[in-house]
Scaffold this active site. Structure first.
Site, PDB file in Angstrom:
ATOM      1  N   LYS A 229      20.840  -0.859  -2.030  1.00 11.29           N
ATOM      2  CA  LYS A 229      22.163  -0.958  -2.706  1.00 11.29           C
ATOM      3  C   LYS A 229      22.545   0.174  -3.439  1.00 11.29           C
ATOM      4  O   LYS A 229      23.650   0.372  -4.005  1.00 11.29           O
ATOM      5  CB  LYS A 229      22.581  -2.143  -3.328  1.00 11.29           C
ATOM      6  CG  LYS A 229      22.310  -3.367  -2.511  1.00 11.29           C
ATOM      7  CD  LYS A 229      22.979  -3.724  -1.340  1.00 11.29           C
ATOM      8  CE  LYS A 229      24.655  -3.533  -1.874  1.00 11.29           C
ATOM      9  NZ  LYS A 229      25.555  -4.330  -0.658  1.00 11.29           N
TER      10      LYS A 229
HETATM   11  C1  LIG Z   1      18.194  -7.340  -1.000  1.00  9.80           C
HETATM   12  C2  LIG Z   1      19.335  -6.979  -0.252  1.00  9.80           C
HETATM   13  N1  LIG Z   1      19.076  -6.751   1.068  1.00  9.80           N
HETATM   14  C3  LIG Z   1      20.296  -6.616   1.956  1.00  9.80           C
HETATM   15  C4  LIG Z   1      21.448  -6.501   1.409  1.00  9.80           C
HETATM   16  C5  LIG Z   1      22.703  -6.247   2.422  1.00  9.80           C
HETATM   17  O1  LIG Z   1      23.053  -4.936   2.471  1.00  9.80           O
HETATM   18  P1  LIG Z   1      24.751  -4.925   2.780  1.00  9.80           P
HETATM   19  O2  LIG Z   1      25.689  -5.272   1.633  1.00  9.80           O
HETATM   20  O3  LIG Z   1      25.004  -3.520   2.808  1.00  9.80           O
HETATM   21  O4  LIG Z   1      25.139  -5.583   3.818  1.00  9.80           O
HETATM   22  C6  LIG Z   1      21.631  -6.702   0.079  1.00  9.80           C
HETATM   23  C7  LIG Z   1      23.047  -6.456  -0.574  1.00  9.80           C
HETATM   24  O5  LIG Z   1      23.233  -6.886  -1.714  1.00  9.80           O
HETATM   25  C8  LIG Z   1      20.567  -6.968  -0.795  1.00  9.80           C
HETATM   26  O6  LIG Z   1      20.803  -7.266  -2.058  1.00  9.80           O
END
Ligand SMILES: Cc1ncc(COP(=O)(O)O)c(C=O)c1O
Length: 328
Positions: free
Chosen positions: A44
């Protein structure tokens, strides 16, 4: 060796790591993009940098300005990590059921955290609506709005997609990614489809999220729940709307936790829950293509140390019936 003159500059350009244990089992090359190596410790940081960059370019954010965001934690950590150096104040609203390491981290890097009880999105007290209200009521404050602000997906289009193609000399066959805001998959899938059109794009989804059914049927339905954090949603966001997706996999917490401990013990990678979910998805795709040598890429979104109070706590594992078993 990469040299960065600032924390700001050190976002991205993460290593792409071949996951030996899962690759050898399947005869495919499974790679994880080591996003836990970003300065704030998660994928993020990219969304945070994209959104701050856009707000600065639009003249909405100036020295001493305030950034407000509703987040499961990592976006808040990313914003606060970058804001420290640039002289912004960060106010975070987040549900009060996330791993305690995230609140501790936010406090350590100077964010003001307002933890709120989790509730359905339609409820005006949802952390998302609370962040919006705080920003509206505070003169000069900027609401980052990671769900609808497409500077999030755009940053992945500009950086994550090109990095993957370059790291694999253009030879990527499958991309597997979970979705929270949809920024990662929205930006990376579009870039890969434009530059390597035969790449297969798979979205991985935990139980209780609607993204899997949305891809399969067009409706955001989904029963149950999941212990994974930061992923899963029941509505279409502007960032996910950009994604070009071929298929979806729904992954159970059992599959996720067995993968989490498998790669910890066999590859020395102790990862967060969304990374483990992603890796199970990549492994499932590799088994479909068993022995083909296909190159399958996914995201190691953050590190397991961020969830130690949950996944390393025997009582928690008992309560959730998630004591690790052998990965099938
Ligand atoms: C640990 C984690 N993995 C994956 C994601 C997902 O990413 P995206 O928001 O780009 O879909 C997030 C989003 O907050 C996250 O905190």
């Amino acid at each position: 060796m990469i040299r960065a003159e600032s924390v700001w500059e050190s976002v991205g350009n993460t290593p792409l790591i071949r996951i030996k244990s899962l690759s050898e089992r399947t005869g495919c090359d499974i790679y994880g993009k080591a996003e836990f190596l970003n300065p704030g410790g998660s994928i993020k940081d990219r969304a945070a940098k994209g959104m701050i960059q856009k707000a600065e370019a639009d003249g909405r954010l100036e020295l001493g300005g305030v950034i407000v965001e509703g987040t499961a934690g990592n976006t808040g950590i990313g914003l606060a990590t970058l804001a420290a150096e640039r002289g912004y104040r960060v106010i975070i609203t987040m549900p009060n059921n996330q791993a305690k390491e995230k609140y501790q981290m936010l406090e350590a890097i100077g964010a003001e955290v307002r933890a709120v009880p989790p509730c359905p999105f339609a409820n005006p007290n949802h952390f998302y609506h609370q962040a919006k209200r705080i920003a509206e009521e505070m003169p000069g404050a900027v609401w980052a709005d990671q769900f609808e602000n497409t500077a999030n997906a755009q940053f992945h289009y500009d950086t994550t997609g090109p990095e993957i193609l370059q790291q694999l000399d253009g030879q990527v066959d499958v991309l597997v990614a979970a979705s929270g805001t949809g920024g990662t998959i929205g930006g990376t899938s579009t870039y890969l489809k434009e530059h390597k059109p035969d790449t297969t794009i798979i979205v991985t989804d935990p139980e209780g999220s609607g993204t899997h059914d949305y891809i399969k049927t067009g409706a955001f339905t989904g029963e149950g729940g999941s212990v994974t954090e930061g992923i899963g949603i029941k509505r279409l966001t502007a960032n996910f709307a950009r994604a070009v997706v071929d298929d979806a996999l729904r992954i159970t917490d059992r599959q996720m936790i067995d993968t989490l401990f498998h790669v910890a013990r066999h590859d020395g990678l102790f990862l967060g829950t969304s990374s483990a979910l992603n890796l199970y998805g990549a492994y499932a795709m590799a088994r479909r293509y068993q022995g083909s040598g296909k190159k399958i890429v996914t995201f190691l979104c953050d590190h397991g140390s961020r969830y130690a109070s949950k996944v390393l706590d025997k009582d928690w594992l008992t309560e959730k019936d998630l004591h690790p078993r052998l990965l099938e």
